[in-house]
Enzyme design. Structure first.
Site, PDB file in Angstrom:
ATOM      1  N   ASP A   1       1.007  -1.389   0.135  1.00  0.00           N
ATOM      2  CA  ASP A   1      -0.727   0.143   0.098  1.00  0.00           C
ATOM      3  C   ASP A   1       0.799   1.041  -0.206  1.00  0.00           C
ATOM      4  OD1 ASP A   1      -1.285   1.985   0.618  1.00  0.00           O
ATOM      5  OD2 ASP A   1      -3.388   0.818   2.238  1.00  0.00           O
ATOM      6  N   HIS A   2       0.791   1.988  -1.282  1.00  0.00           N
ATOM      7  CA  HIS A   2       2.188   3.288  -1.218  1.00  0.00           C
ATOM      8  C   HIS A   2       0.700   3.945  -0.203  1.00  0.00           C
ATOM      9  CE1 HIS A   2       5.342   4.638  -3.103  1.00  0.00           C
ATOM     10  NE2 HIS A   2       4.958   4.239  -4.473  1.00  0.00           N
TER      11      HIS A   2
END
Length: 507
Positions: free
Chosen positions: A479-480
């Site tokens: 998850d950036h």
């Protein structure tokens, strides 16, 4: 009023929103003790046995098997024998739960909630001016012997009370056949006929002439706005539609199915001339687990900006160590996946920024001290992710033993919510199915998931020479919002170090 207690759908786990009753262990009129098993409730992942929260007598089962209720919904009512059915009906009305009726529903009553006995302090609505004896409403003729005003103590349904006010009928003169003598519309009609009067025939259903069409009021049928609007345009009664939508609602597809059933679909000449041969198929409705998987992963794919990193791990030393341990320790049978899970726990301890959960509401990150690694397990109805708690502190034998126990209970449906909800990282392994590599969707609120492929013999260049090595490909989805590329790469580097030097996991 005597004490009445509701038995409600409990909240098992933070993500639970509703539960479906699958069966009752006790019947109405049965006494129970605190801790006795009352019923089974299926959540999105497992079936739980509901224990009685107190001693009592089961007076009313509200939710029948197959019904789905939100958390806090009333499943049943417990009360002493001295409590009347009318008091229970009042209690259910105050809780917004529909009380059960003993009599068959009258067409005019199906759409209305069951009423309770009117209070003496709250008189019935004022009646319109009384017609002359023998007057009729439409083609309904009321005999003079039934004329009069109803007292406030008659136990009746709302529709029967409304009808009596319209026709100026004294309900004290009508015999109720429902539970506890409750008067229904059908009882009013029967009393009119018995006294020599006549009852108007019900209005024909819309688009009459088609068999099996309902004429009941469908204004209270639980349906989506789109389905209700479409049904009105097509002249379809919502009672004629199956409810397969979420939370038991009639959806657009149900109305379309009723449209086809009643032959309301007219094909154009061009379509009929080019019509294809009908294809046989089976419609399989989503169960609660499949619905939950779809909703959670759809939200994850939509909300979490995924990026992926792929690495090749040489596992020859791991396979050799596994073979040696399994051969020398009779009580231990390690799998490659056990090593991967343990290696992930060790790598998460080295890179704690990946050992996190993301809180959507507060836009904050929870960083955990220990690595709780979830492992995806395939079930006939979907996926479940039991958690190996504190993987970083466990031995390989302990990881293997815990995994075997969790998988066994997952397949039998006996996991507790604490054993599959939460976790800080997930491992999804499809290598046993021959999948070389794949991408996995993050399991919220976690921030990363590792997709593990199969270990295959591949040519590898070592010191300028091509040699065979057993190589396993893994893909890390991150998850950036929480994990950047360099951080994900650092985790993969630590994972590669533990997998390719498995002796590090023994110390």
């Amino acid at each position: 009023m005597s004490e009445i207690n509701a038995i409600e759908v409990p909240k098992w786990g933070l993500s639970m929103e509703e539960g479906t009753v699958t069966g009752w262990r006790v019947s109405e009129g049965t006494s129970f003790r605190k801790g006795d098993l009352l019923c089974e409730v299926e959540t999105s992942k497992i079936t739980n046995e509901l224990e009685a929260p107190f001693d009592g007598l089961l007076r009313r089962i509200v939710a029948q098997p197959g019904e789905t209720l939100p958390v806090g919904g009333v499943l049943a009512v417990s009360a002493a024998e001295t409590v009347s059915d009318a008091e229970i009906e009042d209690f259910l009305s105050s809780r917004g739960a529909p009380p059960a009726l003993a009599e068959a529903p009258d067409p005019a009553e199906v759409a209305a909630p069951a009423g309770a006995r009117p209070s003496a302090a709250a008189p019935p609505p004022a009646a319109p001016p009384a017609p002359k004896p023998g007057a009729s409403s439409g083609s309904t003729v009321v005999p003079e012997s039934l004329q009069g005003q109803t007292s406030g103590e008659v136990f009746t349904t709302p529709h029967a009370l409304k009808l009596a006010a319209q026709l100026t009928i004294d309900l004290d003169k009508v015999t109720g056949t429902g539970r506890a003598g409750r008067v229904s519309v059908e009882d009013v009609h029967n009393a009119i006929r018995a006294a020599g009067g006549s009852v108007a025939a019900p209005a024909p259903p819309a688009r009459s002439g088609l068999p099996g069409r309902s004429s009941q009021d469908d204004s209270e049928v639980n349906a989506t706005p789109v389905a209700r609007r479409l049904a009105g345009n097509l002249g379809i009664n919502l009672h004629d539609c199956r409810a397969t939508g979420s939370r038991g609602r009639v959806c657009e597809a149900d109305v379309r199915e009723a449209e086809r059933k009643f032959g309301l679909v007219t094909a154009s000449p061009e379509a009929s001339s080019d019509a294809e041969i009908p294809v046989e198929f089976e419609t399989v409705a989503f169960d609660s687990m499949r619905k939950a998987i779809g909703q959670r992963l759809q939200a994850s794919k939509r909300d979490a900006p995924h990026f992926r990193l792929t690495a090749d791990l040489e596992i020859d030393e791991l396979l050799a160590l596994r073979k040696q341990i399994n051969a020398t320790v009779p009580s231990v049978k390690l799998s490659v996946n056990d090593f991967i899970v343990k290696a992930c726990g060790a790598a998460l301890l080295k890179v704690p920024e990946v050992n996190v959960q993301f809180d959507e509401q507060t836009q904050s990150v929870r960083r955990y001290t220990h690595a709780d690694v979830s492992v995806a397990v395939a079930l006939p109805s979907g996926l479940i992710t039991p958690i190996v708690r504190e993987t970083d502190t466990r031995s390989l034998a302990s990881v293997s033993e815990e995994m075997h126990s969790l998988v066994t209970r997952a397949k039998s449906g006996t996991l507790t919510p604490e054993e599959f909800q939460g976790g800080t990282f997930t491992v999804s392994n499809l290598g046993m199915f021959g999948v070389r590599e794949f991408d996995a969707i993050i399991n919220p609120p976690q921030a990363a998931i590792l997709a593990v492929g199969s270990g295959d013999q591949r040519p590898v260049v070592v010191n300028g020479e091509v040699v065979p090595r057993t190589v396993l490909t893994v893909t890390l989805s991150c998850d950036h919002r929480v994990i950047d590329g360099a951080l994900g790469a650092s985790f993969l580097a630590e994972l590669k170090r533990f997998v390719e030097s498995p002796a590090l996991m023994l110390v």
